[in-house]
Design a protein around this motif. Sequence first.
Motif, short mmCIF file in Angstrom:
data_model
loop_
_atom_site.label_atom_id
_atom_site.label_comp_id
_atom_site.label_asym_id
_atom_site.label_seq_id
_atom_site.Cartn_x
_atom_site.Cartn_y
_atom_site.Cartn_z
N UNK A 24 0.70 -0.98 -0.12
CA UNK A 24 -0.06 0.40 0.23
C UNK A 24 0.91 1.22 0.01
N UNK A 25 0.91 2.18 -0.84
CA UNK A 25 1.43 3.30 -1.57
C UNK A 25 0.51 4.57 -0.98
N UNK A 26 1.26 5.35 -0.76
CA UNK A 26 0.27 6.66 -0.37
C UNK A 26 1.00 7.85 -0.38
N UNK A 27 1.72 7.39 -1.48
CA UNK A 27 3.12 9.21 -1.38
C UNK A 27 2.85 9.04 -3.01
N UNK A 28 3.57 10.43 -3.68
CA UNK A 28 3.74 10.30 -5.04
C UNK A 28 2.48 11.56 -5.10
N UNK A 29 2.73 11.62 -7.50
CA UNK A 29 1.81 12.96 -7.24
C UNK A 29 0.46 12.80 -7.12
N UNK A 30 0.01 11.59 -6.87
CA UNK A 30 -1.85 11.54 -7.09
C UNK A 30 -2.31 11.69 -5.36
N UNK A 31 -0.67 11.38 -4.59
CA UNK A 31 -1.47 11.32 -2.96
C UNK A 31 -0.95 12.60 -2.15
N UNK A 32 -0.50 13.59 -3.32
CA UNK A 32 -0.10 15.01 -2.73
C UNK A 32 -0.27 15.54 -1.41
N UNK A 33 -2.44 15.72 -1.69
CA UNK A 33 -2.78 15.98 -1.20
C UNK A 33 -3.07 15.92 0.11
N UNK A 34 -2.63 14.62 1.05
CA UNK A 34 -2.53 13.50 1.89
C UNK A 34 -1.83 15.00 2.74
N UNK A 35 -0.53 15.51 2.05
CA UNK A 35 0.53 16.52 3.38
C UNK A 35 -0.09 17.52 3.53
N UNK A 36 -1.02 17.76 2.67
CA UNK A 36 -1.47 19.71 3.55
C UNK A 36 -0.33 20.50 2.93
#
Length: 1450
Positions: free
Chosen positions: A163-175
Amino acid sequence: MSFAAYKMMHWATGIEHCASGFISHSAADFTPRIPPGSADDLDSDWPTSTKSIGPIPNLVTAAANVLEIYTVRVQEDSSSPVDSKNPAEPKRGGVLAGISEASLELVCHYRLHGNVESLGVLSCGGVDGGRKRDAIILTFQDAKISVLEFDDSIHGLRTSSMHCFEGPDWLHLKRGRECFARGPLVKVDPQGRCAGVLVYGQQMIILKAAEASSGLVSEDNALSSGATVASRIESSYIIGLRDLDMKHVKDFIFIHGYIEPVMVILHERELTWAGRVSWKHHTCTISALSISTTLKQHPLIWSSTNLPHDAYKLLAVPSPIGGVLIIGANTIHYHSQSASCVLALNNFAVPVGGSQEMPRSGFTVELDAANAAWLTNDVAMFSTKTGELLLLTLVYDGRIVQRLDLSKSRASVLTSEITTIGNSLFFLGSSLGDSLLVQYNSGVGAPTVTPGVKEEVGDIESDAPFAKRLRRSSSDALQDIVSGEELSLYGTGPNNSQTAQKTFTFAVRDSLVNVGPLKDFSQGLRINADPNATGIAKQSNYELVCCSGHGKNGALSVLQQSIRPETITQESLPGCKGIWTVYHKNSRSDSLKMAADEDEYHAYLIISLENRTMVLQTANNLEEVTENVDYYVQGSTVAAGNLFGRRRVIQVFARGARILDGGFMTQDLPFKSSYIEAGAGSEGTVVSSVSIADPYVLLRMSDGSIQLLVGDPSACSVSITIPPVFESSKKLVSACTLYHDKGPEPWLRKTSTDAWLSTGMGEAIDGADGITHDQGDVYCVVGYESGALEIFDVPNFSCVFSVDKFVSGKTHIVDTFFHGPANNPVKPMKKESEDVGHCRNENSQSIKVVELAMQRLGAQHSRPFLFGILSDGTILCYHAYVYEVSENASKVDNVSSQSSINLSGINASRLRNLRFVRVPLDTYAKEETSSETSSQRITIFKNVGGLQGLFFSGSCPAWFMMFRERLRIHPQVCDGPIVAFTVLHNVNCNHGFIYVTLQGALKICQLPSSLSYDNYWPVQKISLKGTPHQVTYFAEKNLYPLIVSVPVLKPLNQVILSLIDQEAGNQFEHDNMIFEGTYPVEEFEVRIMEPEKSSGPWQTRATIPMQSSENALTVRVVTLFNTTTQGNETLLAIGTAYVQGEDVAARGRVLLYSVEKSSDNAQALVTEVYSKELKGAISALASLQGHLLIASGPKIILHKWTGTELNGVAFYDVPPLYVVSLNIVKNFILVGDIHKSIYFLSWKEQGSQLNLLAKDFGSLDCLATEFLIDGSTLSLTVSDDQKNVQIFYYAPKISESWKGQKLLARAEFHVGAHVTKFLRLQLLPTSSDRTAPGSDKTNRFGLLFGTLDGSIGCIAPLDELTFRRLQSLQKKLVDAVPHVAGLNPRSFRHFHSNGKAHRPGPDSIVDCELLSQYEMLSLEEQLGIAHQIGTTRKQIMSNLNDLTLGTSFL
């Protein structure tokens, strides 16, 4: 150097995470064991503890990027006299609760391409009667999650989901944030229904576990047929905690006792800070969310506010109580949905309203940075920051907790994480000291222990065998936990409670050595160094002395990569071909029990020379008895050994064999040639290799045929047979060996089809005389010229296991008879390779096995190792394991392979469940084999200094030692090539060995006993009871000055007074400064230590104390030019700083000492020759061309030495804040700053000027710097706090360098650990360098570095051709190798800038961690990849081997 290679040499040992779970077996695999001996014995001993041990889960540990799984082997105490066979030597920790010893045994070991940030075990929740297994959840930096499960068929871990939550698709998670305080944190629901991972501080990822009932049909089939299935993750979704109004999340946990998973989150509504704590101190809140994974809803079910601001950790209280403990620095709170209570730990605990009284513990303690685990369902054990173990008891009624009781227990190692293993063991994982496996036992009420047992637990130090073990394990942490001096043995709190207090007894069972954190190290000479050594052998003269550990776990670790044996005697013996030692038992002493075998002395030493054989008697001294014995002495011997339970000796020579009783021959056996039809040509067949397994002797003749000598134990004679299998076949044998499968239960029997029949038989074979005849089984392993390998059982010679292409070195080998069709996918590949051209095929055809060995070392559960040496020098090492193939699966195989239908009768006896997994040997530098006489290179030893394993002779000799089912490879380079090796045990040489070097020196030696060999490098730890900071080597006197600090308790008002500037006048009235209590302050000293001659503990020869509140920052040995006497002086220079309050001006001292060592006096004479106070801290010193360079605060000043004074000659005001390191080469200076990166200066003598040549304009927090020298090129290396290494160079002619002001990047690389020290060492000459004389390669230096994880590696310069070849190989391997946990090596090695702007530099470092995977590929894949990048396998292997040889320092 424009190019470099990064190579790890000693992997991380500091364990940061640990957990327990049923990974490689399930809970149902444990049968409830009845301890040997009658049960009532046990009752009388232990009135309180008749609890069974129960199923013991695996231990999972993570140290930086090293993941290991252990299984705990428990030895139950048999106090009954039945087991008198082995002498009862009390093992470590005595007998406790019916267990005499417990040890850790390695199941699997992986080096990942990423550091483990947190670790969780997804439990199966006890469904299926405990047949399911648990899975491991690993999280990695930024937001990667991997779930791994153990796969029996490959005997290793397999990734079940990623399970990967990094990279361009998940940038919004970093706020919008770039840097985060910690990586992802995983916690698992106790019943295994889901897991939560907190990423980016704000986002909670819920991983939903697959339910057992919803599994597919095939899984149910698998379960019914006996295969096990592990828990898996089905899906995941994200909860944004910002939306639930949780801003600063500190910790979270899943709690027990609810129908749905309930997660409790500890968070802070609004932050406070030090200046406002007295007003705003209860800022934390806990919220309990009920997680519904199907509806993806998370309603808040209860919460509690007003928790102290320093709360940082949650602990879930086990059922039946339930609820959660909140741990703060000064308080412990208990909260559940219905009740709450609190315990104050010290005077800093503040009640919320400020009015009501809080219950206080009976002693004061601070619990910041504590770790905890549950021993029982109402007692938690805490490990504090000082290493004390505390017991917290929950006093409860039903499900209501009334109060908390805290009591002191033992003292132990400083932990990084604790985990309980089963119901009677816990593991203290430590990154600052050795990790310990401890057994605990709980009783109720007064300690009603029988006196005998109590003594064993309380005062273990007194019995001798334990002290011996302690020295070998060199565990500094043990002395603490076993000495009763620190605290009482039984943790009983204030006994005001009506309920009976629980008491706990502890026994340390095992420890894992840790040499981290390496703060500093220096290279010095070993005691037994050889001044005449040259080349690689000279490296064995050096050792690495490291500052490791912290606080009371502080120690000096003495590391040596190569073993240097302690020589007892040495003789000259040219032309030796082989040596053997044999026993001789008289027939009358045969009635003695087997127990004496271990200590029986050898009787004869047989030495085979070119054309004769010498025989020596070994009982006391070595005396030649060649003339008076009936040995064959006219020619050279091929092999010698014992038969018939050591009653006879067999000596095999080229054309015959002799059986001897002592010195008298009882049988002479000439060999006939095997092929009669060859006629006169058969004169040439002689014996070329021999393998002995009592009562069989296997001979391989020089024409590739096999003969077997079968012994008759009653008549003590042997007869020759030619196995019928080989009589007819024309297959040529290239290597063969016998394997004697003995031990408490023969292991290979378990792998045959009728395993259930044979398990009970091993113990039941009794002889007439009542002694159990533990013969075991004998097998014959044969390697053919074609590259195939077969195992036969002896003496029937029916084939029980066969492999088609053993030489290709696949990662797993299975029996082709059953699994033939399974190998189909491999076949299309071969066809392609034929089309490409024959050049590659011939290459693989010519490789064959030249030597085999199969050996089972170690205890009852150990599995055999299979070694094969190939003709190209490769060593293949395989470890056997059992994988039970279900019946119906193999029937399908039989139908599809046509030939095996008529053979179905044979399949009963085959070892169909036997498989082998390949073990990587990437630390071993293999030799380039020449086609000389095939002398045997593998010697198995059962007891050399109490250790067991194999010795590899040849041009790169090495020890392969066996510890906890893992091989430790330690090279021995001090004598060059070794032609022969054998063990020797007699009066003068206790469990030692003999070897003969190529030069013809015969040496009788022992292994150094002070070293612990169960580590990547042999290590000796010398406990300091304080924190070591820096060490340097005084070469002339062979002394090691080091900075040590010890915490000392001082009165609080004295500490506060020292923080005030005395000169500025009294702003404070001293009357109102009456503070009670004490405060620990580190006191510094410089100890001068000397290695002890007899490999004992090191001695402190002198100490130089510092003044109060003065910290020693640096100690260096400097050579200064005395301008008065016009001569050089070697002095000890110390730089210090006064650490006081923030309004006191910083100052420090520079101290110069001369050190004299008299021969008769034990103490060294240290006299101060100069001391001066300067402004600013003196953080670094170095000698530059006879001058002393001092970094004092923001200035760098160069002084000259007059003999009494230091006079400033030049200075440079670089704007650094604090100089971390100074390095000097000729007149160039490299300065590393804590925050401002690096500066490159030069010193000109004539104008006496310090000039800035260039600097790095970026901001970088340096940790260590050093020059990297490659021929005539000078580069600057720096490591930083983001675990990177960068290499810069100075090139004023290039326009980008702004006319030379700016240093240009040459390479950058992410190491994954904080590098604290570089050491510049000259690279060793390798075979490729010798070809081009006068090349630029003589002046090449590598950098050895040490890290805070306890790992050691090096950065070595490469020439461009090698670099391009290895770089293209590295790019291929990223895709060609299956990486553990699905991690990408390329992303791991990218420069980590932690959100700061960084221009990516060139990619000029190759990663040997990835390149070492090339040797683990199968031969076909190796040839294919080499062909794709346009080179040959031989070329790649030679490059990798040269790199290993060139950096085989120490």
